[in-house]
Design a protein around this motif. Structure first.
Motif, PDB file in Angstrom:
ATOM      1  N   GLU A  59       0.800  -1.217   0.000  1.00 21.28           N
ATOM      2  CA  GLU A  59       0.000   0.000   0.000  1.00 21.28           C
ATOM      3  C   GLU A  59       0.834   1.270   0.000  1.00 21.28           C
ATOM      4  O   GLU A  59       0.374   2.327  -0.433  1.00 21.28           O
ATOM      5  CB  GLU A  59      -0.942   0.006   1.211  1.00 21.28           C
ATOM      6  CG  GLU A  59      -2.057  -1.030   1.117  1.00 21.28           C
ATOM      7  CD  GLU A  59      -3.003  -0.946   2.303  1.00 21.28           C
ATOM      8  OE1 GLU A  59      -2.679  -0.194   3.252  1.00 21.28           O
ATOM      9  OE2 GLU A  59      -4.051  -1.611   2.273  1.00 21.28           O
ATOM     10  N   THR A  60       2.065   1.186   0.496  1.00 22.26           N
ATOM     11  CA  THR A  60       2.907   2.384   0.618  1.00 22.26           C
ATOM     12  C   THR A  60       3.862   2.564  -0.551  1.00 22.26           C
ATOM     13  O   THR A  60       4.555   3.574  -0.641  1.00 22.26           O
ATOM     14  CB  THR A  60       3.725   2.317   1.924  1.00 22.26           C
ATOM     15  OG1 THR A  60       4.589   1.168   1.880  1.00 22.26           O
ATOM     16  CG2 THR A  60       2.814   2.203   3.137  1.00 22.26           C
ATOM     17  N   SER A  61       3.907   1.588  -1.455  1.00 22.15           N
ATOM     18  CA  SER A  61       4.880   1.631  -2.554  1.00 22.15           C
ATOM     19  C   SER A  61       4.513   2.689  -3.589  1.00 22.15           C
ATOM     20  O   SER A  61       3.349   2.854  -3.941  1.00 22.15           O
ATOM     21  CB  SER A  61       4.968   0.266  -3.234  1.00 22.15           C
ATOM     22  OG  SER A  61       5.824   0.326  -4.357  1.00 22.15           O
ATOM     23  N   GLU A  62       5.534   3.408  -4.054  1.00 16.23           N
ATOM     24  CA  GLU A  62       5.369   4.363  -5.146  1.00 16.23           C
ATOM     25  C   GLU A  62       6.148   3.917  -6.380  1.00 16.23           C
ATOM     26  O   GLU A  62       6.301   4.665  -7.341  1.00 16.23           O
ATOM     27  CB  GLU A  62       5.821   5.760  -4.709  1.00 16.23           C
ATOM     28  CG  GLU A  62       4.972   6.344  -3.587  1.00 16.23           C
ATOM     29  CD  GLU A  62       5.398   7.747  -3.209  1.00 16.23           C
ATOM     30  OE1 GLU A  62       6.325   8.280  -3.861  1.00 16.23           O
ATOM     31  OE2 GLU A  62       4.808   8.321  -2.280  1.00 16.23           O
ATOM     32  N   GLU A  63       6.619   2.670  -6.341  1.00 15.66           N
ATOM     33  CA  GLU A  63       7.399   2.129  -7.452  1.00 15.66           C
ATOM     34  C   GLU A  63       6.521   1.959  -8.694  1.00 15.66           C
ATOM     35  O   GLU A  63       5.417   1.436  -8.623  1.00 15.66           O
ATOM     36  CB  GLU A  63       7.993   0.774  -7.059  1.00 15.66           C
ATOM     37  CG  GLU A  63       8.760   0.087  -8.180  1.00 15.66           C
ATOM     38  CD  GLU A  63       9.164  -1.332  -7.844  1.00 15.66           C
ATOM     39  OE1 GLU A  63       9.727  -2.009  -8.715  1.00 15.66           O
ATOM     40  OE2 GLU A  63       8.908  -1.771  -6.698  1.00 15.66           O
ATOM     41  N   ILE A  64       7.029   2.418  -9.827  1.00 18.34           N
ATOM     42  CA  ILE A  64       6.342   2.248 -11.104  1.00 18.34           C
ATOM     43  C   ILE A  64       6.808   0.947 -11.749  1.00 18.34           C
ATOM     44  O   ILE A  64       8.004   0.715 -11.907  1.00 18.34           O
ATOM     45  CB  ILE A  64       6.637   3.422 -12.064  1.00 18.34           C
ATOM     46  CG1 ILE A  64       6.154   4.740 -11.462  1.00 18.34           C
ATOM     47  CG2 ILE A  64       5.988   3.172 -13.418  1.00 18.34           C
ATOM     48  CD1 ILE A  64       4.661   4.836 -11.311  1.00 18.34           C
ATOM     49  N   VAL A  65       5.850   0.098 -12.100  1.00 18.01           N
ATOM     50  CA  VAL A  65       6.165  -1.182 -12.746  1.00 18.01           C
ATOM     51  C   VAL A  65       5.613  -1.130 -14.167  1.00 18.01           C
ATOM     52  O   VAL A  65       4.415  -0.908 -14.372  1.00 18.01           O
ATOM     53  CB  VAL A  65       5.548  -2.373 -11.987  1.00 18.01           C
ATOM     54  CG1 VAL A  65       5.885  -3.688 -12.686  1.00 18.01           C
ATOM     55  CG2 VAL A  65       6.046  -2.395 -10.553  1.00 18.01           C
ATOM     56  N   LYS A  66       6.502  -1.316 -15.140  1.00 21.66           N
ATOM     57  CA  LYS A  66       6.096  -1.282 -16.540  1.00 21.66           C
ATOM     58  C   LYS A  66       5.843  -2.701 -17.041  1.00 21.66           C
ATOM     59  O   LYS A  66       6.688  -3.578 -16.881  1.00 21.66           O
ATOM     60  CB  LYS A  66       7.169  -0.609 -17.389  1.00 21.66           C
ATOM     61  CG  LYS A  66       7.395   0.852 -17.034  1.00 21.66           C
ATOM     62  CD  LYS A  66       8.506   1.459 -17.878  1.00 21.66           C
ATOM     63  CE  LYS A  66       8.726   2.925 -17.507  1.00 21.66           C
ATOM     64  NZ  LYS A  66       9.810   3.550 -18.312  1.00 21.66           N
ATOM     65  N   ILE A  67       4.680  -2.915 -17.608  1.00 25.61           N
ATOM     66  CA  ILE A  67       4.350  -4.234 -18.160  1.00 25.61           C
ATOM     67  C   ILE A  67       3.807  -4.067 -19.578  1.00 25.61           C
ATOM     68  O   ILE A  67       3.391  -2.967 -19.958  1.00 25.61           O
ATOM     69  CB  ILE A  67       3.318  -5.000 -17.306  1.00 25.61           C
ATOM     70  CG1 ILE A  67       1.957  -4.280 -17.351  1.00 25.61           C
ATOM     71  CG2 ILE A  67       3.799  -5.185 -15.891  1.00 25.61           C
ATOM     72  CD1 ILE A  67       0.811  -5.112 -16.814  1.00 25.61           C
ATOM     73  N   GLU A  68       3.809  -5.162 -20.318  1.00 27.63           N
ATOM     74  CA  GLU A  68       3.214  -5.176 -21.651  1.00 27.63           C
ATOM     75  C   GLU A  68       2.151  -6.258 -21.716  1.00 27.63           C
ATOM     76  O   GLU A  68       2.397  -7.407 -21.341  1.00 27.63           O
ATOM     77  CB  GLU A  68       4.261  -5.431 -22.734  1.00 27.63           C
ATOM     78  CG  GLU A  68       3.671  -5.445 -24.140  1.00 27.63           C
ATOM     79  CD  GLU A  68       4.708  -5.660 -25.233  1.00 27.63           C
ATOM     80  OE1 GLU A  68       4.303  -5.767 -26.407  1.00 27.63           O
ATOM     81  OE2 GLU A  68       5.904  -5.729 -24.905  1.00 27.63           O
ATOM     82  N   VAL A  69       0.981  -5.883 -22.154  1.00 23.78           N
ATOM     83  CA  VAL A  69      -0.117  -6.842 -22.352  1.00 23.78           C
ATOM     84  C   VAL A  69      -0.215  -7.097 -23.847  1.00 23.78           C
ATOM     85  O   VAL A  69      -0.603  -6.207 -24.603  1.00 23.78           O
ATOM     86  CB  VAL A  69      -1.452  -6.298 -21.814  1.00 23.78           C
ATOM     87  CG1 VAL A  69      -2.589  -7.269 -22.138  1.00 23.78           C
ATOM     88  CG2 VAL A  69      -1.364  -6.050 -20.315  1.00 23.78           C
ATOM     89  N   PRO A  70       0.164  -8.295 -24.302  1.00 21.43           N
ATOM     90  CA  PRO A  70       0.129  -8.597 -25.742  1.00 21.43           C
ATOM     91  C   PRO A  70      -1.282  -8.572 -26.289  1.00 21.43           C
ATOM     92  O   PRO A  70      -2.260  -8.813 -25.564  1.00 21.43           O
ATOM     93  CB  PRO A  70       0.725 -10.012 -25.822  1.00 21.43           C
ATOM     94  CG  PRO A  70       1.468 -10.198 -24.540  1.00 21.43           C
ATOM     95  CD  PRO A  70       0.713  -9.408 -23.519  1.00 21.43           C
TER      96      PRO A  70
END
Length: 379
Positions: A59-70
């Motif tokens: 809940e406290t994370s501000e990390e950006i995670v980049k993903i690709e949805v094919p």
């Protein structure tokens, strides 16, 4: 009068049986208690597990995670992508939560997401798209198109010529390369057979494709479409292998292309599939007009009797069984109809001037339909 010793033994047996019954009741109560405790414990564990899995990963994370949805990804695939990237705690919980909420229309693309997002927030982002990389352009390839039509669209929308596209998709060495990349789908022996017009006809899935560079290479354009077809074939490979008439991907795509070209509506595909399978079982020639037009290499509003006599491997009036290969691209609806045909005894069908199909079990019934729906149209 009973002997005292015998009476004593009888009393001892009665007491022994009573003791055994008491012991059995005690054992039963213990086992019941244990089972109840196990069930209760499992229930509590399941509740805690599911409740926890419904919460954000951090809940406290501000990390950006980049993903690709094919393109073409279903809920299961997306759920696995989210778990692999640490965005949900459990893929199955996300999958069933999305299904419970009747959410399935997710957008393909590249996303920036956060571990602090709730499942509802993730679902909303995947529906509306927090896309951090917009495509430079998109191109739509329609269901029922031939490779030649796809080639024209490629020339219209990209820097590649139609001739260059057709040369690439007809290159035997390229087909061999594709076989290494897509071993479940690509079988050079079938695709490069003598009578096959275009090896990759029917193998390029019809959809709207995004391109993230101004001049995408031909291989990317082609293989992006093949990848989509491959996903369906991998998904259906057991059902394909179990089907007597279309037990290879090549036959499956060939059969599906016939449905795509014959069907005028979504609801008729499964019934038309039943007609084709019934004819294969008789055996009877399929006698489907789109194969004649493919053999002729032209579009016509009405196939004439003289057209039916064209000597070509693709003409299913002159040749039994399936044509050598697909005659067009087919979509998911035709794929599903090929593997789940209606159960009928129909051997004939025709479409009237409004595109409505009329089915018949006998030739006499079919001739009556011809007189009613076809002859009157041209008289």
């Amino acid at each position: 009068m009973m002997d005292p010793e015998k009476k004593q033994r009888m009393l001892e047996k009665i007491e022994q049986r009573a003791a055994e019954r008491k012991k059995m009741r005690k054992i039963f109560l213990i086992i019941t208690g244990i089972l109840f405790a196990i069930v209760l414990g499992l229930g509590i564990y399941a509740y805690i597990f599911v409740t926890s899995a419904l919460e954000p990963v951090d809940e406290t994370s501000e990390e950006i995670v980049k993903i690709e949805v094919p393109l073409g990804s279903g809920v299961t695939t997306i759920a696995n992508i989210l778990q692999e990237n640490g965005l949900v705690q459990n893929a199955k919980v996300f999958k069933y939560y999305a299904k419970f909420k009747n959410e399935s229309q997710f957008q393909a693309g590249e996303y920036e997401l956060m571990k602090s997002m709730t499942l509802d927030e993730l679902i909303e982002s995947l529906k509306t798209g927090t896309v951090y990389r917009e495509p430079v352009f998109t191109v739509t390839y329609n269901e029922g198109w031939t490779l030649e039509q796809i080639a024209v669209r490629v020339e219209e929308k990209t820097t590649h010529t139609a001739a260059a596209f057709l040369a690439k998709v007809n290159d035997p060495s390229y087909i061999q390369e594709l076989a290494a990349k897509f071993p479940t789908l690509i079988n050079p022996e079938e695709m490069l057979a003598e009578n096959v017009k275009y090896p990759l006809e029917g193998y390029l899935y019809p959809a709207t494709y995004p391109y993230f560079e101004e001049n995408p290479p031909l291989t990317l354009i082609i293989e992006q479409m093949i990848e989509e077809t491959n996903k369906y074939v991998v998904q259906y490979q057991d059902a394909i292998a179990a089907n007597k008439w279309i037990n290879t991907p090549h036959k499956f795509l060939t059969f599906s292309s016939l449905l795509e070209k014959e069907a005028t509506g979504t609801t008729d595909r499964a019934t038309i599939a039943s007609v084709f399978f019934n004819r294969l079982a008789e055996p009877m020639p399929l006698q489907t007009d789109p194969t004649v037009l493919y053999a002729l290499g032209e579009h016509k509003d009405r196939v004439l009797y003289k057209d039916l006599e064209v000597q070509d491997p693709y003409n299913t009036y002159q040749n039994a069984g399936l044509p050598p290969g697909p005659i067009a691209t087919a979509g998911a609806t035709s794929f599903e109809a090929a593997l789940s045909p209606s159960k009928t005894s129909y051997l004939y069908f025709l479409a009237d001037k409004d595109g409505k199909n009329h089915f018949a079990e006998t030739y006499a019934e079919h001739q009556a339909n011809v007189a009613k729906y076809i002859n009157t149209q041209y008289n």
